[in-house]
Write an enzyme that holds these catalytic residues in place. Sequence first.
Site, PDB file in Angstrom:
ATOM      1  N   GLY A  80       0.825  -1.192   0.000  1.00  0.00           N
ATOM      2  CA  GLY A  80       0.000   0.000   0.000  1.00  0.00           C
ATOM      3  C   GLY A  80       0.866   1.251   0.000  1.00  0.00           C
ATOM      4  O   GLY A  80       2.064   1.208   0.272  1.00  0.00           O
ATOM      5  N   THR A  84       8.199   5.905  -1.578  1.00  0.00           N
ATOM      6  CA  THR A  84       8.959   5.923  -0.328  1.00  0.00           C
ATOM      7  C   THR A  84      10.426   5.686  -0.640  1.00  0.00           C
ATOM      8  O   THR A  84      10.761   4.981  -1.588  1.00  0.00           O
ATOM      9  CB  THR A  84       8.453   4.831   0.641  1.00  0.00           C
ATOM     10  N   PHE A  85      11.293   6.272   0.179  1.00  0.00           N
ATOM     11  CA  PHE A  85      12.732   6.019   0.067  1.00  0.00           C
ATOM     12  C   PHE A  85      13.170   5.037   1.139  1.00  0.00           C
ATOM     13  O   PHE A  85      12.763   5.142   2.300  1.00  0.00           O
ATOM     14  CB  PHE A  85      13.521   7.324   0.230  1.00  0.00           C
ATOM     15  N   ILE A 148       5.124   3.775   6.649  1.00  0.00           N
ATOM     16  CA  ILE A 148       4.474   2.465   6.713  1.00  0.00           C
ATOM     17  C   ILE A 148       3.849   2.162   5.357  1.00  0.00           C
ATOM     18  O   ILE A 148       3.164   3.000   4.776  1.00  0.00           O
ATOM     19  CB  ILE A 148       3.386   2.422   7.800  1.00  0.00           C
ATOM     20  N   GLY A 149       4.111   0.968   4.862  1.00  0.00           N
ATOM     21  CA  GLY A 149       3.470   0.473   3.647  1.00  0.00           C
ATOM     22  C   GLY A 149       3.398  -1.036   3.746  1.00  0.00           C
ATOM     23  O   GLY A 149       4.433  -1.686   3.872  1.00  0.00           O
ATOM     24  N   CYS A 178       5.559   9.515   0.235  1.00  0.00           N
ATOM     25  CA  CYS A 178       4.221   8.942   0.454  1.00  0.00           C
ATOM     26  C   CYS A 178       3.118   9.772  -0.187  1.00  0.00           C
ATOM     27  O   CYS A 178       1.951   9.677   0.187  1.00  0.00           O
ATOM     28  CB  CYS A 178       3.956   8.732   1.938  1.00  0.00           C
TER      29      CYS A 178
END
Length: 235
Positions: A80, A84-85, A148-149, A178
């Site tokens: 999700g 992002t890095f 968060i993913g 994000c």
Amino acid sequence: MRSPRTLEVWKLGTVNYLKSLKLQEKLVSERKAHQIPDTLLSLQHPPTYTLGKRRTDHNLLIPESELTKIGAELHYTQRGGDITFHGPHQAILYPIISLRSIGFGARNYVETLERSMIEFASIYGVKARAGNKCETGVWVGDRKIGAIGVRISSGITSHGLALNIDPDMKYFEHIVPCGIADKEVTSLRRETDTLLPSEEVIHEQLVSCLAKAFSYDDVVWKEDPSLILDTQDKE
């Protein structure tokens, strides 16, 4: 009375992103088949940008062809979130756990990941918070310290969280982290006056906060990454 919960934690050091992705897929399959216990990967990546399922191309601010010049990779994923890095001097945790076995739904799972990072930050006197409605991850004021993913497949989790210890902030200049514009990114180093211990200790502290938040009774540490990475290479 519930049976004791055990979390098996692999300390992997620095791992190429695609290699870690392949490993997660293998472990998810094994967890679905009840071949392994709930498992956590603790690691870092070389400089890598990942795009989740909510990705929009304009959140990568430089052409993909330019990424090699800054020493970074780009990968599309099924987690999700947006872009992002991941890189050196982050604490990255990938839980491979059965939500059914611990009685969690997806939302409660993500909120517990947030609480894990918030509790960890408090060790260093940093007052962190969960993101608001239009925010994801964990924040210190209006500055993002943790991403968060996650992916959940048949009740088994993968991907996870990344907390900034002291990464090179220049990498964040090339993305809208994000997908949230006009927000700063920060790190534990920037937010605390406390002298930081080694990154290995920081990883262990974050793992302990996560294990406590999910009510694991025992944490089994696996110190030799070759045992899991070499097995993967042979398959």
